[in-house]
Design a protein around this motif. Structure first.
Motif, mmCIF file in Angstrom:
data_model
loop_
_atom_site.group_PDB
_atom_site.id
_atom_site.type_symbol
_atom_site.label_atom_id
_atom_site.label_comp_id
_atom_site.label_asym_id
_atom_site.label_seq_id
_atom_site.Cartn_x
_atom_site.Cartn_y
_atom_site.Cartn_z
ATOM 1 N N VAL A 156 67.671 83.625 59.331
ATOM 2 C CA VAL A 156 66.432 83.891 59.173
ATOM 3 C C VAL A 156 66.791 85.554 59.794
ATOM 4 O O VAL A 156 66.294 86.720 59.317
ATOM 5 N N GLN A 157 67.187 86.133 61.266
ATOM 6 C CA GLN A 157 67.330 87.476 61.373
ATOM 7 C C GLN A 157 67.778 87.950 60.370
ATOM 8 O O GLN A 157 68.269 89.258 60.161
ATOM 9 N N ARG A 159 68.358 87.356 57.728
ATOM 10 C CA ARG A 159 67.981 87.767 56.381
ATOM 11 C C ARG A 159 66.168 89.335 56.448
ATOM 12 O O ARG A 159 66.590 90.147 55.431
ATOM 13 N N ARG A 160 66.253 89.588 57.332
ATOM 14 C CA ARG A 160 65.459 90.631 58.011
ATOM 15 C C ARG A 160 65.573 92.106 56.871
ATOM 16 O O ARG A 160 65.118 92.809 56.131
ATOM 17 N N PRO A 161 66.926 92.363 57.270
ATOM 18 C CA PRO A 161 67.576 93.789 56.603
ATOM 19 C C PRO A 161 67.157 93.556 54.950
ATOM 20 O O PRO A 161 66.774 94.932 54.176
ATOM 21 N N GLU A 163 64.934 91.953 53.362
ATOM 22 C CA GLU A 163 63.559 91.906 54.070
ATOM 23 C C GLU A 163 63.050 93.128 53.622
ATOM 24 O O GLU A 163 61.666 92.917 52.262
ATOM 25 N N ALA A 164 63.464 93.872 54.180
ATOM 26 C CA ALA A 164 63.383 95.268 54.088
ATOM 27 C C ALA A 164 62.744 96.238 53.004
ATOM 28 O O ALA A 164 61.828 96.958 53.187
ATOM 29 N N SER A 204 59.389 83.145 50.742
ATOM 30 C CA SER A 204 60.056 84.042 51.369
ATOM 31 C C SER A 204 60.150 85.138 50.231
ATOM 32 O O SER A 204 60.070 85.159 49.537
ATOM 33 N N THR A 205 60.464 85.917 50.622
ATOM 34 C CA THR A 205 60.266 87.871 49.895
ATOM 35 C C THR A 205 62.422 87.132 49.544
ATOM 36 O O THR A 205 61.801 87.668 47.762
ATOM 37 N N VAL A 206 62.926 86.075 50.417
ATOM 38 C CA VAL A 206 64.591 86.899 50.037
ATOM 39 C C VAL A 206 64.197 85.798 48.505
ATOM 40 O O VAL A 206 65.517 85.641 48.419
#
Ligand SMILES: N[C@@H](CCC(=O)N[C@@H](CS)C(=O)NCC(=O)O)C(=O)O
Length: 232
Positions: A156-157, A159-161, A163-164, A204-206
Protein backbone atom coordinates in the motif's frame (compact mmCIF):
# COMPACT_ATOMS: atom_id res chain seq x y z
CA UNK A 1 9.78 -13.99 -38.54
CA UNK A 2 8.22 -13.22 -35.21
CA UNK A 3 10.19 -12.58 -32.02
CA UNK A 4 10.44 -15.47 -29.51
CA UNK A 5 10.05 -14.70 -25.83
CA UNK A 6 10.98 -17.23 -23.16
CA UNK A 7 8.31 -16.64 -20.54
CA UNK A 8 8.31 -18.17 -17.05
CA UNK A 9 5.45 -20.67 -16.60
CA UNK A 10 4.07 -22.72 -13.75
CA UNK A 11 3.04 -26.37 -13.69
CA UNK A 12 0.20 -25.22 -15.91
CA UNK A 13 1.95 -23.82 -19.00
CA UNK A 14 -0.70 -21.10 -19.25
CA UNK A 15 0.18 -19.68 -15.83
CA UNK A 16 2.64 -16.87 -16.64
CA UNK A 17 3.61 -14.98 -13.54
CA UNK A 18 7.03 -13.38 -13.94
CA UNK A 19 6.87 -9.62 -13.24
CA UNK A 20 9.83 -9.04 -15.57
CA UNK A 21 8.35 -11.12 -18.41
CA UNK A 22 5.13 -9.10 -18.09
CA UNK A 23 7.12 -5.89 -18.48
CA UNK A 24 8.56 -7.29 -21.71
CA UNK A 25 5.23 -8.62 -23.04
CA UNK A 26 3.60 -5.22 -22.54
CA UNK A 27 6.61 -3.51 -24.17
CA UNK A 28 6.32 -5.81 -27.20
CA UNK A 29 2.61 -5.00 -27.45
CA UNK A 30 3.42 -1.29 -27.20
CA UNK A 31 5.82 -1.62 -30.15
CA UNK A 32 3.17 -3.55 -32.08
CA UNK A 33 5.65 -6.35 -32.82
CA UNK A 34 4.67 -9.94 -33.58
CA UNK A 35 5.93 -12.28 -30.90
CA UNK A 36 5.41 -15.77 -29.65
CA UNK A 37 5.89 -16.80 -26.03
CA UNK A 38 7.58 -20.07 -25.15
CA UNK A 39 6.75 -21.43 -21.69
CA UNK A 40 10.00 -21.76 -19.73
CA UNK A 41 10.64 -23.44 -16.37
CA UNK A 42 13.24 -22.42 -13.76
CA UNK A 43 15.42 -25.49 -14.38
CA UNK A 44 15.61 -25.14 -18.16
CA UNK A 45 18.85 -23.23 -17.94
CA UNK A 46 20.40 -24.92 -20.99
CA UNK A 47 17.66 -23.48 -23.23
CA UNK A 48 18.86 -19.97 -22.35
CA UNK A 49 22.58 -20.77 -22.73
CA UNK A 50 22.99 -18.67 -25.93
CA UNK A 51 21.90 -15.61 -23.90
CA UNK A 52 24.87 -16.13 -21.56
CA UNK A 53 22.77 -16.19 -18.39
CA UNK A 54 19.94 -18.15 -16.76
CA UNK A 55 17.00 -15.79 -16.19
CA UNK A 56 13.96 -14.73 -18.15
CA UNK A 57 12.78 -12.70 -19.97
CA UNK A 58 14.96 -13.58 -22.92
CA UNK A 59 14.00 -12.70 -26.48
CA UNK A 60 15.36 -14.11 -29.72
CA UNK A 61 14.94 -11.71 -32.61
CA UNK A 62 16.24 -12.94 -35.97
CA UNK A 63 19.01 -14.86 -34.21
CA UNK A 64 19.85 -12.09 -31.73
CA UNK A 65 19.47 -13.14 -28.08
CA UNK A 66 18.69 -10.36 -25.61
CA UNK A 67 18.10 -10.82 -21.87
CA UNK A 68 16.94 -8.63 -18.97
CA UNK A 69 13.66 -6.75 -19.23
CA UNK A 70 15.24 -3.28 -19.09
CA UNK A 71 17.90 -4.16 -21.67
CA UNK A 72 15.21 -5.68 -23.92
CA UNK A 73 13.17 -2.46 -23.77
CA UNK A 74 16.19 -0.42 -24.87
CA UNK A 75 16.96 -2.95 -27.59
CA UNK A 76 13.41 -2.79 -28.98
CA UNK A 77 13.57 0.99 -29.34
CA UNK A 78 16.97 0.77 -31.05
CA UNK A 79 16.04 -2.10 -33.36
CA UNK A 80 12.57 -0.75 -34.24
CA UNK A 81 12.84 3.05 -34.33
CA UNK A 82 9.86 3.29 -36.73
CA UNK A 83 7.54 1.72 -34.13
CA UNK A 84 5.99 3.67 -31.21
CA UNK A 85 8.88 4.50 -28.86
CA UNK A 86 9.00 3.09 -25.34
CA UNK A 87 11.31 5.99 -24.49
CA UNK A 88 10.56 9.10 -26.58
CA UNK A 89 13.85 10.74 -25.43
CA UNK A 90 16.77 10.33 -23.04
CA UNK A 91 14.98 12.19 -20.24
CA UNK A 92 11.91 9.94 -20.51
CA UNK A 93 14.22 6.93 -20.44
CA UNK A 94 15.96 8.13 -17.28
CA UNK A 95 12.61 8.71 -15.57
CA UNK A 96 11.33 5.28 -16.65
CA UNK A 97 14.51 3.73 -15.24
CA UNK A 98 13.78 5.41 -11.91
CA UNK A 99 10.26 3.89 -11.90
CA UNK A 100 11.64 0.52 -13.02
CA UNK A 101 14.10 0.46 -10.11
CA UNK A 102 11.41 1.60 -7.65
CA UNK A 103 9.20 -1.26 -8.90
CA UNK A 104 11.98 -3.74 -8.16
CA UNK A 105 11.71 -2.55 -4.55
CA UNK A 106 7.95 -3.19 -4.64
CA UNK A 107 8.68 -6.76 -5.78
CA UNK A 108 10.94 -7.25 -2.77
CA UNK A 109 8.28 -5.79 -0.45
CA UNK A 110 5.54 -8.07 -1.85
CA UNK A 111 7.59 -11.27 -1.65
CA UNK A 112 6.09 -12.64 1.62
CA UNK A 113 2.62 -12.32 0.07
CA UNK A 114 3.53 -14.31 -3.02
CA UNK A 115 6.19 -16.87 -2.10
CA UNK A 116 4.06 -19.25 0.02
CA UNK A 117 1.53 -19.62 -2.82
CA UNK A 118 4.10 -19.78 -5.61
CA UNK A 119 5.68 -23.05 -4.53
CA UNK A 120 2.42 -24.96 -5.04
CA UNK A 121 1.99 -23.58 -8.56
CA UNK A 122 5.39 -24.21 -10.12
CA UNK A 123 6.27 -27.32 -12.15
CA UNK A 124 7.08 -30.45 -10.14
CA UNK A 125 10.53 -30.64 -11.73
CA UNK A 126 11.33 -27.08 -10.60
CA UNK A 127 10.46 -27.61 -6.94
CA UNK A 128 13.77 -28.90 -5.54
CA UNK A 129 15.74 -26.16 -7.34
CA UNK A 130 13.29 -23.46 -6.34
CA UNK A 131 13.28 -24.50 -2.67
CA UNK A 132 17.06 -24.70 -2.48
CA UNK A 133 17.76 -21.44 -4.34
CA UNK A 134 15.10 -19.47 -2.43
CA UNK A 135 16.01 -20.91 0.96
CA UNK A 136 19.58 -19.75 0.30
CA UNK A 137 18.22 -16.21 -0.24
CA UNK A 138 15.21 -15.97 2.07
CA UNK A 139 15.70 -18.64 4.74
CA UNK A 140 13.67 -21.81 5.50
CA UNK A 141 10.55 -22.32 3.40
CA UNK A 142 8.16 -22.46 6.34
CA UNK A 143 9.09 -18.85 7.13
CA UNK A 144 8.56 -17.44 3.60
CA UNK A 145 5.11 -16.12 4.49
CA UNK A 146 6.26 -14.43 7.69
CA UNK A 147 5.56 -10.74 7.48
CA UNK A 148 2.76 -11.16 4.92
CA UNK A 149 0.62 -8.61 6.76
CA UNK A 150 3.53 -6.17 6.87
CA UNK A 151 4.13 -6.88 3.16
CA UNK A 152 0.53 -5.97 2.36
CA UNK A 153 1.09 -2.70 4.24
CA UNK A 154 4.37 -2.13 2.40
CA UNK A 155 2.57 -2.66 -0.89
CA UNK A 156 0.00 0.00 0.00
CA UNK A 157 2.85 2.33 0.97
CA UNK A 158 4.71 1.52 -2.23
CA UNK A 159 1.68 2.39 -4.33
CA UNK A 160 1.48 5.94 -3.00
CA UNK A 161 3.83 7.49 -5.57
CA UNK A 162 1.74 5.93 -8.36
CA UNK A 163 -1.45 7.26 -6.79
CA UNK A 164 0.01 10.76 -6.75
CA UNK A 165 0.48 10.63 -10.54
CA UNK A 166 -2.74 8.77 -11.32
CA UNK A 167 -4.82 11.34 -9.45
CA UNK A 168 -4.26 13.66 -12.41
CA UNK A 169 -3.39 11.42 -15.37
CA UNK A 170 -4.79 8.17 -16.79
CA UNK A 171 -1.34 6.58 -17.03
CA UNK A 172 2.01 7.03 -15.27
CA UNK A 173 3.40 8.09 -18.65
CA UNK A 174 0.60 10.58 -19.40
CA UNK A 175 -2.28 10.13 -21.85
CA UNK A 176 -1.03 6.77 -23.07
CA UNK A 177 0.83 3.97 -21.29
CA UNK A 178 4.60 3.89 -21.51
CA UNK A 179 7.39 1.88 -19.97
CA UNK A 180 6.81 3.23 -16.43
CA UNK A 181 3.30 1.77 -16.69
CA UNK A 182 4.60 -1.57 -17.94
CA UNK A 183 7.15 -1.73 -15.11
CA UNK A 184 4.50 -1.25 -12.43
CA UNK A 185 1.90 -3.33 -14.22
CA UNK A 186 4.27 -6.31 -14.48
CA UNK A 187 5.17 -5.88 -10.83
CA UNK A 188 1.53 -6.08 -9.70
CA UNK A 189 0.56 -8.74 -12.24
CA UNK A 190 2.88 -11.09 -10.33
CA UNK A 191 0.95 -11.16 -7.00
CA UNK A 192 -2.31 -10.82 -8.91
CA UNK A 193 -1.52 -13.98 -10.91
CA UNK A 194 -0.34 -16.02 -7.93
CA UNK A 195 -2.32 -14.96 -4.85
CA UNK A 196 -5.63 -16.63 -3.97
CA UNK A 197 -7.19 -13.22 -3.30
CA UNK A 198 -6.89 -10.02 -5.39
CA UNK A 199 -4.13 -7.84 -3.96
CA UNK A 200 -5.44 -4.44 -5.05
CA UNK A 201 -8.10 -2.72 -2.99
CA UNK A 202 -11.28 -2.42 -5.10
CA UNK A 203 -12.12 1.16 -5.95
CA UNK A 204 -8.58 2.46 -5.46
CA UNK A 205 -6.92 4.69 -8.05
CA UNK A 206 -4.24 2.09 -8.68
CA UNK A 207 -6.79 -0.68 -9.11
CA UNK A 208 -8.68 1.39 -11.71
CA UNK A 209 -5.40 2.01 -13.56
CA UNK A 210 -4.49 -1.71 -13.29
CA UNK A 211 -7.80 -2.65 -14.93
CA UNK A 212 -7.17 -0.06 -17.67
CA UNK A 213 -3.75 -1.56 -18.29
CA UNK A 214 -5.09 -5.13 -18.31
CA UNK A 215 -7.76 -4.08 -20.82
CA UNK A 216 -5.26 -2.33 -23.12
CA UNK A 217 -4.12 -4.04 -26.34
CA UNK A 218 -7.41 -5.85 -26.77
CA UNK A 219 -7.45 -7.11 -23.19
CA UNK A 220 -4.13 -8.93 -23.70
CA UNK A 221 -3.21 -9.12 -20.00
CA UNK A 222 -6.80 -9.39 -18.76
CA UNK A 223 -7.23 -12.63 -20.71
CA UNK A 224 -4.14 -14.29 -19.19
CA UNK A 225 -5.06 -17.07 -16.73
CA UNK A 226 -4.34 -16.59 -13.03
CA UNK A 227 -4.20 -19.14 -10.21
CA UNK A 228 -7.74 -18.02 -9.34
CA UNK A 229 -9.18 -18.51 -12.84
CA UNK A 230 -7.36 -21.84 -13.32
CA UNK A 231 -8.77 -23.12 -10.00
CA UNK A 232 -12.20 -22.41 -11.50
N1 LIG B 1 16.69 -7.98 -13.76
C1 LIG B 1 16.09 -9.08 -14.49
C2 LIG B 1 15.46 -10.06 -13.50
C3 LIG B 1 15.01 -11.33 -14.17
C4 LIG B 1 14.60 -12.40 -13.17
O1 LIG B 1 14.97 -12.36 -11.98
N2 LIG B 1 13.84 -13.39 -13.65
C5 LIG B 1 13.42 -14.51 -12.82
C6 LIG B 1 11.96 -14.82 -13.05
S1 LIG B 1 10.89 -13.58 -12.41
C7 LIG B 1 14.19 -15.75 -13.25
O2 LIG B 1 14.33 -16.01 -14.43
N3 LIG B 1 14.69 -16.53 -12.30
C8 LIG B 1 15.39 -17.76 -12.61
C9 LIG B 1 15.93 -18.39 -11.39
O3 LIG B 1 15.65 -17.94 -10.28
O4 LIG B 1 16.65 -19.37 -11.55
C10 LIG B 1 15.08 -8.51 -15.50
O5 LIG B 1 14.65 -7.36 -15.32
O6 LIG B 1 14.76 -9.17 -16.48
Amino acid sequence: MSILLYDLAGADPELRFSPYCWRTKMALRHKGLDFETVPWRFTEKEVLAPSGQGRVPVIVDSGRWVSDSWTIAGYLDEAYPDRPPLFPDARAKAQALFVNAWCDGVIAAARPLVMPHLYGLIAERDKAYFKESREARFGPMDGWGEGAAAAAGALVQARRPAEAVLAGLPFLSGDQPGYADYALFGTLKWPDTICPQPVLAPGSTVQAWYERMAGHYGGYAASAPTARTLAG
